[in-house]
Design a protein around this motif. Structure first.
Motif, mmCIF file in Angstrom:
data_model
loop_
_atom_site.group_PDB
_atom_site.id
_atom_site.type_symbol
_atom_site.label_atom_id
_atom_site.label_comp_id
_atom_site.label_asym_id
_atom_site.label_seq_id
_atom_site.Cartn_x
_atom_site.Cartn_y
_atom_site.Cartn_z
ATOM 1 N N ILE A 321 -9.737 8.691 -14.078
ATOM 2 C CA ILE A 321 -8.021 6.853 -13.993
ATOM 3 C C ILE A 321 -7.760 7.400 -12.690
ATOM 4 C CG2 ILE A 321 -6.482 6.272 -15.065
ATOM 5 C CD1 ILE A 321 -6.978 7.245 -17.792
ATOM 6 N N ALA A 322 -7.725 8.873 -11.769
ATOM 7 C CA ALA A 322 -6.782 8.528 -10.850
ATOM 8 C C ALA A 322 -8.017 8.210 -10.105
ATOM 9 C CB ALA A 322 -6.538 9.833 -10.492
ATOM 10 N N GLY A 323 -9.430 8.632 -10.056
ATOM 11 C CA GLY A 323 -10.073 8.122 -9.065
ATOM 12 C C GLY A 323 -10.912 6.866 -9.258
ATOM 13 N N LEU A 324 -10.901 6.182 -10.448
ATOM 14 C CA LEU A 324 -10.920 4.678 -10.361
ATOM 15 C C LEU A 324 -9.676 4.055 -9.772
ATOM 16 C CD1 LEU A 324 -12.739 2.236 -11.976
ATOM 17 C CD2 LEU A 324 -11.534 2.375 -13.578
ATOM 18 N N GLU A 325 -8.566 4.495 -10.416
ATOM 19 C CA GLU A 325 -7.783 3.358 -9.326
ATOM 20 C C GLU A 325 -7.764 3.641 -8.328
ATOM 21 O OE1 GLU A 325 -3.921 5.236 -10.647
ATOM 22 O OE2 GLU A 325 -3.426 3.885 -13.266
ATOM 23 N N ARG A 326 -8.414 4.233 -7.579
ATOM 24 C CA ARG A 326 -8.226 4.965 -5.651
ATOM 25 C C ARG A 326 -9.655 3.545 -5.058
ATOM 26 N NH1 ARG A 326 -7.040 10.546 -7.239
ATOM 27 N NH2 ARG A 326 -9.780 11.233 -6.897
ATOM 28 N N GLU A 327 -10.293 3.861 -6.003
ATOM 29 C CA GLU A 327 -11.547 2.693 -5.769
ATOM 30 C C GLU A 327 -11.294 1.511 -5.785
ATOM 31 O OE1 GLU A 327 -15.281 1.455 -4.464
ATOM 32 O OE2 GLU A 327 -14.305 3.292 -4.115
ATOM 33 N N LEU A 328 -10.153 0.877 -7.039
ATOM 34 C CA LEU A 328 -10.545 0.003 -7.077
ATOM 35 C C LEU A 328 -9.262 -0.904 -6.619
ATOM 36 C CD1 LEU A 328 -9.764 0.103 -11.316
ATOM 37 C CD2 LEU A 328 -11.944 -0.957 -9.710
ATOM 38 N N ARG A 329 -8.081 0.257 -6.427
ATOM 39 C CA ARG A 329 -7.908 -0.468 -4.452
ATOM 40 C C ARG A 329 -7.962 -0.754 -3.480
ATOM 41 N NH1 ARG A 329 -2.283 -0.093 -7.210
ATOM 42 N NH2 ARG A 329 -2.257 1.035 -8.669
ATOM 43 N N ARG A 330 -8.715 0.112 -3.449
ATOM 44 C CA ARG A 330 -9.469 0.398 -2.016
ATOM 45 C C ARG A 330 -10.695 -1.186 -1.593
ATOM 46 N NH1 ARG A 330 -14.624 0.923 -0.041
ATOM 47 N NH2 ARG A 330 -15.164 0.691 -2.197
ATOM 48 N N ARG A 331 -10.936 -1.681 -3.237
ATOM 49 C CA ARG A 331 -11.551 -2.580 -2.965
ATOM 50 C C ARG A 331 -10.673 -4.012 -3.420
ATOM 51 N NH1 ARG A 331 -17.388 -2.681 -6.099
ATOM 52 N NH2 ARG A 331 -17.680 -0.714 -5.437
ATOM 53 N N LEU A 332 -9.040 -3.983 -3.464
ATOM 54 C CA LEU A 332 -8.475 -4.655 -3.179
ATOM 55 C C LEU A 332 -8.472 -5.652 -1.958
ATOM 56 C CD1 LEU A 332 -5.613 -4.305 -5.612
ATOM 57 C CD2 LEU A 332 -7.595 -5.737 -5.898
ATOM 58 N N GLY A 333 -8.668 -4.302 -0.825
ATOM 59 C CA GLY A 333 -8.372 -4.578 0.638
ATOM 60 C C GLY A 333 -7.517 -4.252 1.172
ATOM 61 N N ASP A 334 -7.660 -4.389 2.758
ATOM 62 C CA ASP A 334 -5.645 -4.718 3.377
ATOM 63 C C ASP A 334 -4.442 -5.160 2.756
ATOM 64 O OD1 ASP A 334 -3.799 -3.602 4.891
ATOM 65 O OD2 ASP A 334 -5.420 -3.586 6.717
ATOM 66 N N PRO A 335 -3.735 -4.840 2.552
ATOM 67 C CA PRO A 335 -2.562 -5.538 2.450
ATOM 68 C C PRO A 335 -1.784 -6.314 3.598
ATOM 69 C CG PRO A 335 -1.858 -3.946 1.985
ATOM 70 C CD PRO A 335 -3.319 -3.406 2.212
ATOM 71 N N ARG A 336 -2.294 -5.882 4.406
ATOM 72 C CA ARG A 336 -1.406 -6.397 5.646
ATOM 73 C C ARG A 336 -2.429 -7.838 6.222
ATOM 74 N NH1 ARG A 336 -1.330 -0.998 9.130
ATOM 75 N NH2 ARG A 336 -2.909 -0.846 7.532
ATOM 76 N N LEU A 337 -3.314 -6.770 6.067
ATOM 77 C CA LEU A 337 -5.228 -8.317 6.611
ATOM 78 C C LEU A 337 -4.969 -9.816 5.300
ATOM 79 C CD1 LEU A 337 -7.383 -9.216 8.955
ATOM 80 C CD2 LEU A 337 -8.902 -7.703 6.761
ATOM 81 N N LEU A 338 -4.221 -8.932 4.589
ATOM 82 C CA LEU A 338 -4.530 -10.675 3.369
ATOM 83 C C LEU A 338 -3.445 -11.528 3.435
ATOM 84 C CD1 LEU A 338 -6.252 -8.265 0.448
ATOM 85 C CD2 LEU A 338 -6.899 -9.805 1.772
ATOM 86 N N TYR A 339 -2.499 -10.512 3.903
ATOM 87 C CA TYR A 339 -1.157 -11.503 3.954
ATOM 88 C C TYR A 339 -0.588 -11.974 5.008
ATOM 89 C CZ TYR A 339 3.468 -11.926 4.661
ATOM 90 O OH TYR A 339 5.193 -12.463 5.368
ATOM 91 N N ARG A 340 -1.829 -11.792 6.243
ATOM 92 C CA ARG A 340 -1.930 -12.411 7.095
ATOM 93 C C ARG A 340 -2.792 -13.108 7.165
ATOM 94 N NH1 ARG A 340 -5.221 -10.743 12.893
ATOM 95 N NH2 ARG A 340 -4.991 -12.429 13.558
ATOM 96 N N ALA A 341 -3.783 -13.218 6.055
ATOM 97 C CA ALA A 341 -4.851 -14.461 5.980
ATOM 98 C C ALA A 341 -4.021 -15.442 5.513
ATOM 99 C CB ALA A 341 -5.592 -13.747 5.317
ATOM 100 N N LEU A 342 -3.138 -14.951 4.619
ATOM 101 C CA LEU A 342 -2.437 -16.547 4.052
ATOM 102 C C LEU A 342 -1.037 -16.659 4.707
ATOM 103 C CD1 LEU A 342 -1.180 -14.419 0.559
ATOM 104 C CD2 LEU A 342 -2.285 -16.815 1.134
ATOM 105 N N ARG A 343 -0.684 -16.195 5.568
ATOM 106 C CA ARG A 343 -0.063 -16.939 6.892
ATOM 107 C C ARG A 343 -0.836 -17.642 7.892
ATOM 108 N NH1 ARG A 343 5.651 -14.817 7.341
ATOM 109 N NH2 ARG A 343 5.715 -16.497 8.582
ATOM 110 N N VAL A 344 -1.900 -17.598 7.885
ATOM 111 C CA VAL A 344 -2.661 -18.876 8.727
ATOM 112 C C VAL A 344 -3.407 -19.801 8.053
ATOM 113 C CG1 VAL A 344 -4.592 -18.454 9.990
ATOM 114 C CG2 VAL A 344 -3.983 -16.244 10.420
ATOM 115 N N ALA A 345 -3.142 -18.990 6.361
ATOM 116 C CA ALA A 345 -3.647 -20.312 6.035
ATOM 117 C C ALA A 345 -2.843 -21.294 5.825
ATOM 118 C CB ALA A 345 -4.640 -20.142 4.638
ATOM 119 N N ALA A 346 -1.730 -20.434 5.300
ATOM 120 C CA ALA A 346 -0.608 -21.558 5.626
ATOM 121 C C ALA A 346 0.163 -22.643 6.591
ATOM 122 C CB ALA A 346 0.873 -20.734 4.840
ATOM 123 N N ALA A 347 -0.428 -21.913 8.208
ATOM 124 C CA ALA A 347 0.073 -22.533 8.802
ATOM 125 C C ALA A 347 -0.819 -23.381 9.915
ATOM 126 C CB ALA A 347 0.400 -20.904 10.117
#
Length: 347
Positions: A321-347
């Motif tokens: 389960i610990a290994g699966l969690e790490r892989e799933l979080r990796r697949r969620l992507g970089d939170p900083r990039l995703l936040y920036r993408a949302l700001r750009v989309a809103a702007a």
């Protein structure tokens, strides 16, 4: 109930955008800190579960149980888990606002994923994974938010009387995640045909079994405890369990019914409930099948218990389960990039 609208217009620190039928803003606060408008937390309250302790043996005959000496392990163990992360908290403007918005509805943009790790004679390997993004809101006019890092699908939910908006949105996200976990579990089971286990697999759901109790040969694995479900004298007996021992099975009912038992995973001596987990299975199973799953759980789960020097949540955070969690979080992507993408989309 918390007010679903903010009485103020977006501050200069936020980004605002227009979309087909929707204008939204991204809150400038890091989502890990909540929002700039504090929303109330839910009150968990005391447990009112209905308990029947006489499923496997009468209450006056309760004692720690060891698995049968000849208990065989399953041919394959499927560990199912999911992760979720709020990427940003947003405000969706009132659809009737012609100029600067004076009212806005709070919403969340989140990423979530479910997956399955199979542990069999071929080793541990990822069998299924599904990652998604969503905009969770009570605003009926909300639409998908498209960014350069992916699309957040509009997931509408209705406000709940007496429930804070933050809890309503979080519950909607959790329901979508549970649905994904169910889908990947079914997909993984279908892929076991080539593993040669012939129905001798075991499905381990990380968390309560609710919504998945109809799956065959499935157990829920609960790592933490928020209530004392057993009568006082039997509750005290849980602390007397040795490594690999379990309590007899009992039937518990809250908003749904299930069979359950407590199990101590191997760990060094500590607090009375160190290494204790609760295991669940369907309330619809015959008693003999329930006891068979209960006997199977120690020889299966104890094998994958984690060590303190490798995991801060040892021994309950099982290695697969610990290994699966790490892989799933990796697949969620970089939170900083995703936040920036949302700001750009809103702007």
């Amino acid at each position: 109930m918390s007010a679903p609208h903010s009485p103020t217009a977006p501050s200069p620190g936020r980004s605002t955008a227009g979309a087909a039928g929707m204008r939204f803003t991204v809150d400038g606060w890091n989502p890990s800190y909540g929002t700039s408008l504090e929303l109330e937390d839910a009150d968990l309250g005391a447990s009112t579960a209905r308990i029947d302790v006489d499923v496997e043996r009468p209450a006056d005959d309760w004692a720690p149980l060891d698995p049968p000496a000849d208990q065989a392990r399953p041919g394959a163990v499927l560990f199912v888990d999911g992760v979720r992360r709020v990427e940003a908290r947003v405000w969706i403007d009132d659809v009737s606002a012609a100029g600067p918005a004076t009212e806005a509805s709070a919403a969340i943009c989140a990423s979530y994923a479910g997956g399955v790790v199979c542990c069999c004679k071929e080793g541990a390997h990822l069998l299924a994974v599904d990652a998604r993004r969503g905009l969770f809101t009570i605003a009926a006019h909300a639409v998908d938010v498209t960014t350069f890092a992916g699309t957040y699908t509009a997931c509408h939910t209705a406000p709940s009387e007496g429930m804070p908006l933050s809890v309503t949105l979080s519950s909607a996200l959790q329901q979508r995640l549970a649905g994904v976990e169910l889908e990947v579990a079914v997909t993984a089971r279908a892929q076991l045909a080539g593993h040669g286990v012939d129905g001798e697999d075991l499905l381990v759901i990380d968390g309560p079994l609710r919504g998945r109790q109809h799956l065959p040969r499935a157990i829920g694995f609960i790592k933490s405890h928020r209530a004392a479900y057993l009568p006082a004298e039997l509750h005290a007996m849980v602390g007397a369990l040795g490594p690999g021992q379990r309590t007899p099975v009992f039937l518990m009912g809250t908003s749904w019914d299930r069979h359950a038992w407590y199990l101590r995973l191997p760990c060094r001596p500590g607090a009375p409930w160190a290494g204790i987990v609760r295991v669940e299975c369907s309330a619809d199973l015959p008693a003999a099948d329930v006891v068979a799953l209960a006997n199977l759980s120690p020889v299966t789960l104890c094998r994958y218990a984690s060590d303190e020097y490798k995991d801060a949540r040892a021994p309950q955070n099982l290695y697969p389960i610990a290994g699966l969690e790490r892989e799933l979080r990796r697949r969620l992507g970089d939170p900083r990039l995703l936040y920036r993408a949302l700001r750009v989309a809103a702007a």
